[in-house]
Design an enzyme around this catalytic site. Structure first.
Site, PDB file in Angstrom:
ATOM      1  N   ALA A 350      12.175  41.162 -16.106  1.00  0.00           N
ATOM      2  CA  ALA A 350      11.887  42.629 -16.444  1.00  0.00           C
ATOM      3  C   ALA A 350      10.410  43.073 -16.885  1.00  0.00           C
ATOM      4  O   ALA A 350       9.854  43.523 -16.119  1.00  0.00           O
ATOM      5  CB  ALA A 350      12.953  43.301 -17.166  1.00  0.00           C
ATOM      6  N   CYS A 351      10.273  42.460 -17.880  1.00  0.00           N
ATOM      7  CA  CYS A 351       9.172  43.039 -18.630  1.00  0.00           C
ATOM      8  C   CYS A 351       7.882  42.477 -17.887  1.00  0.00           C
ATOM      9  O   CYS A 351       6.498  43.134 -18.352  1.00  0.00           O
ATOM     10  CB  CYS A 351       9.035  42.675 -20.164  1.00  0.00           C
ATOM     11  SG  CYS A 351      10.332  43.653 -20.923  1.00  0.00           S
ATOM     12  N   SER A 352       7.605  41.623 -17.084  1.00  0.00           N
ATOM     13  CA  SER A 352       6.544  41.328 -16.323  1.00  0.00           C
ATOM     14  C   SER A 352       6.230  42.287 -15.265  1.00  0.00           C
ATOM     15  O   SER A 352       5.226  42.258 -14.552  1.00  0.00           O
ATOM     16  CB  SER A 352       6.817  39.741 -15.772  1.00  0.00           C
ATOM     17  OG  SER A 352       7.551  39.882 -14.760  1.00  0.00           O
TER      18      SER A 352
END
Ligand code: PMP
Length: 413
Positions: A350-352
């Site tokens: 997700a956070c990439s």
């Protein structure tokens, strides 16, 4: 030759037996993120250099410096055409990147052939530079069918065939997905498209130069290529447009690139892409075998860990792609821990991404959000060595074990 940016320095073993080690000058640096960005091959860089400050002519100029630029431009065009089996080099148009090529192919062909129909078929795993132009075109009246993939990330050609309607004008399928490595049945889909006289666009960004691509044999009408993905410079791409196919350009100006992409040509970049294509063509077989050996060693060893899975097809796979999922931990944590050990890698978690959502590619393969969160993508390239693989095989299990020990989700025995 190993470029200076990837020194094969000694590993400080006493510092790397845990996880959380800060980068030190002496630490081994292993770059395994070729899918995101590649170093320029030293031979490519050398070929490009004169065109920055010595041979600076514009390819449209009549003086000898301009004529030299024009010769180099056409020589690079020929080299790219050779790599993809294009019979006529004039079918290669240089652009600024794969994103531009995908936009030009889809919008250019759709606008040109819109009187024939408004239906486009694609897959659910395309790159955003295909997905987003198509979404935009849907807002102006085009209809798009997104064909799903199976758990290995494979597209079923029969499903594409069944989705064709009287209004279908384009089928767009990527050759291979750089995120999970699966190579698609392009020839089979090409035969279907050509049998129904539908334009076949293929995003060859992750595949060209790594696996043999032949536009004639595979019935490809439009093929997107990227320079950096074959160790050429960034800022250059190409679009193959089969002779006889007309597309509407969106860069209008001085009429360069056969009127399909105006703007003074980026001669150093194009020379670099030509050289990269030439090297890729010559070395593909040997380099492919070397990469497959390293890839398989990574896969076989990393899969020895429990709750660890390969993402994508085991057999129909890019030679340089080793992509995994680890249950109970987050891809971002793995990447940051690897970074501290001098290993550069990637994740589809997700956070990439800018959306804070896991990659649409992983979700399209049927993975649940929590499964997609623990992804690790290792993409190998020309400057990786067996010692790099040894180091990654040594570090990844330690990091995964450490992160799992901290995870409340990990089932304790
Ligand atoms: N298509 C595919 C399959 C890709 O992997 C990428 C990213 N390397 C692109 C298109 C876009 O490439 P670029 O960002 O260089 O335009």
């Amino acid at each position: 030759m190993r470029p200076a940016i990837y020194p094969s320095a000694k590993v400080q073993r006493e510092e790397t037996d845990g996880y959380n080690v800060k980068s030190s000058e002496n630490m081994r640096q292993v770059y395994m993120d070729y899918g995101s960005a590649s170093p320029v091959d030293a031979r490519v860089l050398e070929a490009m250099m004169p065109y920055f400050d010595k041979d600076v002519g514009n390819a449209s100029s009549l003086h000898s410096s301009g004529r030299k630029a024009k010769r180099e431009l056409e020589s690079a065009r020929q080299k790219v055409a050779n790599l993809i089996g294009a019979p006529n080099p004039k079918s290669v148009i240089f652009t600024s990147c794969a994103t531009e090529s995908n936009n030009l192919a889809l919008r250019g062909a759709a606008m040109r052939y819109k009187d024939k129909g408004n239906h486009i078929i694609t897959t659910s795993i395309e790159h955003m530079s295909v997905m987003n132009p198509l979404k935009d075109m849907q807002r102006s009246g085009f209809e798009v069918t997104y064909i799903p993939v199976d758990k290995d990330g494979l597209v079923n050609a029969e499903q594409i065939k069944n989705a064709i309607t009287e209004k279908t004008i384009i089928i767009s399928v990527m050759y291979a997905n750089g995120e999970m490595g699966t190579v698609q049945p392009i020839r089979e889909i090409g035969e279907i498209a050509s049998g129904r006289k539908i334009l076949f666009h293929v995003d060859g960004t992750a595949a060209a130069g790594k696996v043999p691509v032949n536009v004639e044999d595979e019935h490809i009408d439009l093929l997107t290529l990227s320079s950096n993905d074959m160790l050429g410079p960034r800022g250059v791409g190409a679009l193959y447009v089969k002779q006889g196919i007309r597309i509407l350009p969106f860069m209008l100006g001085g009429g360069q690139e056969f009127g399909m992409r105006s703007g003074s040509e980026n001669i150093p970049g194009i020379v670099g892409m030509g050289k990269a294509a030439e090297i890729a063509q010559k070395e593909m077989v040997d380099e492919g075998a070397r990469l497959i050996k390293m890839r398989d060693r990574l896969i076989d060893n990393i899969l020895k860990m429990e709750y660890t899975y390969l993402t994508g097809s085991r057999t129909k796979r890019l030679p340089n792609n080793a992509s995994f999922r680890f249950s109970f931990i987050e891809g971002e944590s793995i990447i940051l821990q690897l970074n501290d050990l001098g290993i550069t890698a990637s994740t589809g978690s997700a956070c990439s991404s800018k959306t804070l959502e896991p990659s649409h590619v992983l979700l399209s393969m049927g993975l649940r959000h929590e499964e997609a969160h623990g992804s690790l993508l290792l993409t190998l390239g020309r400057y990786n060595t067996e010692e790099d693989v040894d180091y990654v095989i040594e570090c990844v299990p330690k990091i995964v074990a450490k992160l799992r020990a901290l995870s409340p989700l990990y089932p304790r025995k």
